[in-house]
Design an enzyme around this catalytic site. Structure first.
Site, PDB file in Angstrom:
ATOM      1  N   ASP A 166       0.849  -1.184   0.000  1.00  0.00           N
ATOM      2  CA  ASP A 166       0.000   0.000   0.000  1.00  0.00           C
ATOM      3  C   ASP A 166       0.887   1.238   0.000  1.00  0.00           C
ATOM      4  O   ASP A 166       2.108   1.138   0.182  1.00  0.00           O
ATOM      5  CB  ASP A 166      -0.989   0.008   1.167  1.00  0.00           C
ATOM      6  CG  ASP A 166      -0.346  -0.061   2.545  1.00  0.00           C
ATOM      7  OD1 ASP A 166       0.881  -0.225   2.624  1.00  0.00           O
ATOM      8  OD2 ASP A 166      -1.074   0.049   3.540  1.00  0.00           O
ATOM      9  N   TYR A 204       2.891   4.754   0.928  1.00  0.00           N
ATOM     10  CA  TYR A 204       3.517   5.261   2.145  1.00  0.00           C
ATOM     11  C   TYR A 204       2.475   6.036   2.959  1.00  0.00           C
ATOM     12  O   TYR A 204       1.674   6.793   2.399  1.00  0.00           O
ATOM     13  CB  TYR A 204       4.675   6.189   1.801  1.00  0.00           C
ATOM     14  CG  TYR A 204       5.796   5.547   1.031  1.00  0.00           C
ATOM     15  CD1 TYR A 204       6.616   4.580   1.606  1.00  0.00           C
ATOM     16  CD2 TYR A 204       6.054   5.924  -0.286  1.00  0.00           C
ATOM     17  CE1 TYR A 204       7.663   3.994   0.890  1.00  0.00           C
ATOM     18  CE2 TYR A 204       7.102   5.361  -1.008  1.00  0.00           C
ATOM     19  CZ  TYR A 204       7.899   4.399  -0.411  1.00  0.00           C
ATOM     20  OH  TYR A 204       8.932   3.830  -1.122  1.00  0.00           O
ATOM     21  N   PHE A 264       6.187   2.556  -4.395  1.00  0.00           N
ATOM     22  CA  PHE A 264       7.567   2.708  -3.945  1.00  0.00           C
ATOM     23  C   PHE A 264       8.199   4.050  -4.338  1.00  0.00           C
ATOM     24  O   PHE A 264       9.268   4.382  -3.849  1.00  0.00           O
ATOM     25  CB  PHE A 264       8.452   1.551  -4.438  1.00  0.00           C
ATOM     26  CG  PHE A 264       7.970   0.203  -3.994  1.00  0.00           C
ATOM     27  CD1 PHE A 264       8.066  -0.169  -2.655  1.00  0.00           C
ATOM     28  CD2 PHE A 264       7.399  -0.695  -4.882  1.00  0.00           C
ATOM     29  CE1 PHE A 264       7.604  -1.404  -2.223  1.00  0.00           C
ATOM     30  CE2 PHE A 264       6.932  -1.932  -4.466  1.00  0.00           C
ATOM     31  CZ  PHE A 264       7.041  -2.285  -3.129  1.00  0.00           C
ATOM     32  N   HIS A 313       9.112  -8.375   0.514  1.00  0.00           N
ATOM     33  CA  HIS A 313       8.892  -6.937   0.378  1.00  0.00           C
ATOM     34  C   HIS A 313      10.188  -6.196   0.722  1.00  0.00           C
ATOM     35  O   HIS A 313      10.936  -6.617   1.605  1.00  0.00           O
ATOM     36  CB  HIS A 313       7.769  -6.503   1.331  1.00  0.00           C
ATOM     37  CG  HIS A 313       7.231  -5.143   1.059  1.00  0.00           C
ATOM     38  ND1 HIS A 313       7.854  -4.006   1.526  1.00  0.00           N
ATOM     39  CD2 HIS A 313       6.146  -4.730   0.365  1.00  0.00           C
ATOM     40  CE1 HIS A 313       7.157  -2.952   1.143  1.00  0.00           C
ATOM     41  NE2 HIS A 313       6.118  -3.351   0.430  1.00  0.00           N
TER      42      HIS A 313
END
Length: 228
Positions: free
Chosen positions: A63, A65, A76, A183
């Site tokens: 999801d 930030y 990202f 991740h």
């Protein structure tokens, strides 16, 4: 909260999600007491920049930030001049340097999107300070429909983290390049993220298909980095 702008979705615009599910999500976003990230104008930015006909690879995260000023609508990616901790992106930049020998200086990943890398999360919004706070808001239907549209032709799928791998398991195309990995968050990257070589493997796969590689380091990156 006003209706979200869906006028720039191009080849994604006819997905059933936008008529059947989005109105309910908009209502729930309007009821949020605090800030929601990314900014509303950037919620569909990944789809706007990378239409289905130009998508060659997909990087699927978790999801956005949940820190103010950090999410820009691309998984990202962080806007220029953010100034805070890079967290997941910091580890991605280390991966770029390790795999390409070039140091990426940009935190904004727009150039990846423009090269056909769909930078998507399994949830497209998040409340401030609440990681995975919108994981069950209904975004998963959109992500499933996006992947379904991309399932019709070979693509590279970089599935980073458990949620991405779970939804990516629904892909049926036999000729995709499937690259699951931990991740890149500092909480999980040590579990093998740096060993997966997803960037190199994607470019090798593209080359075998006669396609141009992705310039992961970016056009302003130094030519070479002295390796330890």
């Amino acid at each position: 909260m006003d209706r979200l702008d869906t006028s720039r979705l191009g080849g994604w615009a006819d997905l059933p999600f936008f008529k059947e599910t989005l109105p309910g999500i908009e209502a729930r976003l309007s009821a949020e007491a605090g800030p929601v990230f990314p900014p509303r104008a950037s919620i569909f930015r990944a789809l706007e920049l990378t239409p289905p006909e130009r998508t060659r690879a997909v990087i699927l995260g978790q999801d956005p930030y949940h820190t103010r000023g950090k999410a820009d609508g691309l998984a990202f990616s962080i806007p220029p001049g953010f100034g805070g901790r890079l967290d997941s992106l910091g580890n991605i930049l280390k991966l770029v340097e390790a795999e390409t020998g070039r140091r990426r200086t940009r935190t904004d990943l727009t150039d990846w999107a423009e090269q056909g890398v769909l930078l998507l999360n399994t949830a497209l919004t998040v409340p401030e300070g609440k990681a995975q706070g919108h994981a069950r808001l209904g975004w998963s239907r959109l992500v499933s429909e996006v992947l379904g549209r991309l399932d019709t032709a070979p693509r590279a799928f970089l599935l980073w983290g458990g949620p991405a791998q779970k939804i990516g398991a629904r892909l049926k195309g036999p000729d995709h390049l499937m690259l699951p990995a931990p991740h890149p968050s500092p909480l999980s990257a040590y579990k093998g993220f740096f060993d997966a070589r997803p960037l190199s493997l994607t470019n090798e796969w593209l080359a075998r298909r006669g396609e141009a590689p992705i310039d992961w380091a970016g056009p302003d990156a130094p030519a070479d980095v002295e390796r330890a």
